[in-house]
Design a protein around this motif. Structure first.
Motif, short mmCIF file in Angstrom:
data_model
loop_
_atom_site.label_atom_id
_atom_site.label_comp_id
_atom_site.label_asym_id
_atom_site.label_seq_id
_atom_site.Cartn_x
_atom_site.Cartn_y
_atom_site.Cartn_z
N HIS A 41 0.79 -1.23 0.00
CA HIS A 41 0.00 0.00 0.00
C HIS A 41 0.83 1.28 0.00
N ALA A 42 2.10 1.23 0.36
CA ALA A 42 2.93 2.43 0.39
C ALA A 42 3.54 2.75 -0.97
N GLY A 43 3.48 1.82 -1.91
CA GLY A 43 4.10 2.01 -3.21
C GLY A 43 3.14 2.56 -4.26
N ARG A 44 3.69 2.76 -5.45
CA ARG A 44 2.89 3.28 -6.57
C ARG A 44 3.39 2.63 -7.85
N VAL A 45 2.45 2.23 -8.71
CA VAL A 45 2.77 1.67 -10.02
C VAL A 45 2.10 2.53 -11.08
N ILE A 46 2.87 2.92 -12.08
CA ILE A 46 2.33 3.66 -13.21
C ILE A 46 2.36 2.72 -14.41
N ALA A 47 1.18 2.33 -14.86
CA ALA A 47 1.06 1.40 -15.98
C ALA A 47 0.87 2.20 -17.26
N VAL A 48 1.80 2.07 -18.19
CA VAL A 48 1.75 2.80 -19.46
C VAL A 48 1.45 1.80 -20.57
N GLU A 49 0.40 2.09 -21.33
CA GLU A 49 -0.04 1.17 -22.39
C GLU A 49 -0.70 1.99 -23.49
N ARG A 50 -0.55 1.54 -24.73
CA ARG A 50 -1.16 2.27 -25.86
C ARG A 50 -2.47 1.66 -26.32
N ASP A 51 -2.67 0.36 -26.16
CA ASP A 51 -3.86 -0.33 -26.65
C ASP A 51 -5.08 0.02 -25.79
N ALA A 52 -6.14 0.52 -26.45
CA ALA A 52 -7.32 1.01 -25.73
C ALA A 52 -8.00 -0.07 -24.89
N SER A 53 -8.10 -1.30 -25.39
CA SER A 53 -8.77 -2.34 -24.61
C SER A 53 -7.92 -2.74 -23.40
N ALA A 54 -6.61 -2.76 -23.55
CA ALA A 54 -5.74 -3.05 -22.42
C ALA A 54 -5.80 -1.91 -21.40
N VAL A 55 -5.88 -0.67 -21.87
CA VAL A 55 -6.00 0.48 -20.97
C VAL A 55 -7.27 0.36 -20.14
N ALA A 56 -8.38 -0.05 -20.77
CA ALA A 56 -9.64 -0.23 -20.04
C ALA A 56 -9.48 -1.28 -18.95
N GLY A 67 -7.28 1.53 -1.99
CA GLY A 67 -7.63 1.26 -0.61
C GLY A 67 -7.28 -0.13 -0.13
N GLY A 68 -6.71 -0.97 -0.96
CA GLY A 68 -6.37 -2.33 -0.54
C GLY A 68 -4.95 -2.43 -0.05
N ALA A 69 -4.47 -3.65 0.02
CA ALA A 69 -3.11 -3.90 0.48
C ALA A 69 -2.08 -3.67 -0.61
N ASP A 70 -2.54 -3.56 -1.85
CA ASP A 70 -1.63 -3.37 -2.98
C ASP A 70 -1.33 -1.89 -3.21
N ALA A 71 -0.24 -1.66 -3.94
CA ALA A 71 0.14 -0.29 -4.31
C ALA A 71 -0.93 0.35 -5.18
N ALA A 72 -1.00 1.66 -5.12
CA ALA A 72 -1.89 2.41 -6.01
C ALA A 72 -1.39 2.26 -7.44
N ILE A 73 -2.32 2.16 -8.37
CA ILE A 73 -1.98 2.02 -9.79
C ILE A 73 -2.54 3.22 -10.53
N THR A 74 -1.68 3.89 -11.28
CA THR A 74 -2.08 4.97 -12.17
C THR A 74 -1.90 4.48 -13.59
N VAL A 75 -2.90 4.69 -14.43
CA VAL A 75 -2.85 4.22 -15.82
C VAL A 75 -2.65 5.42 -16.74
N VAL A 76 -1.69 5.28 -17.65
CA VAL A 76 -1.40 6.32 -18.63
C VAL A 76 -1.51 5.69 -20.01
N GLN A 77 -2.41 6.23 -20.84
CA GLN A 77 -2.50 5.75 -22.22
C GLN A 77 -1.52 6.55 -23.06
#
Length: 99
Positions: A41-56, A67-77
């Motif tokens: 929960h203290a970490g952060r992941v930025i997921a970068v992807e170009r494909d629209a269905s994968a981004v969804a 709010g869970g035990a996992d790191a926050a995920i930010t998605v960047v298309q």
């Protein structure tokens, strides 16, 4: 590859649980999920992807991580033909990017 196998593969590369990592070419999110679970929960992941269905799919994953035990995920298309506006990173994963 499943998330557990991905986590086992990358575990030794992570130094701290409050790090910020980018998963470039995140695809369906296998390595994004692995990073998020390892960072906690203290970490952060930025997921970068170009494909629209994968981004969804990544955005749905990011909503589930809130709010869970996992790191926050930010998605960047985006793709790699233009500069990426990312914060300072502690690590970068390119498991599924054409490189």
């Amino acid at each position: 590859m499943d998330v557990a196998a991905a986590a086992a593969l990358i575990r030794s590369a992570l130094r701290r649980t409050d790090d910020t990592w980018a998963d470039l070419g995140a695809g369906g999110g296998t390595f994004t999920r692995a990073l998020a679970s390892l960072l906690g929960h203290a970490g952060r992941v930025i997921a970068v992807e170009r494909d629209a269905s994968a981004v969804a799919a990544l955005r749905a994953l990011a909503r589930g991580a809130d709010g869970g035990a996992d790191a926050a995920i930010t998605v960047v298309q985006a793709d790699f033909t233009r500069p990426l506006d990312l914060p300072a990173l502690d690590g970068v994963l390119l498991a599924n990017a054409l490189h």
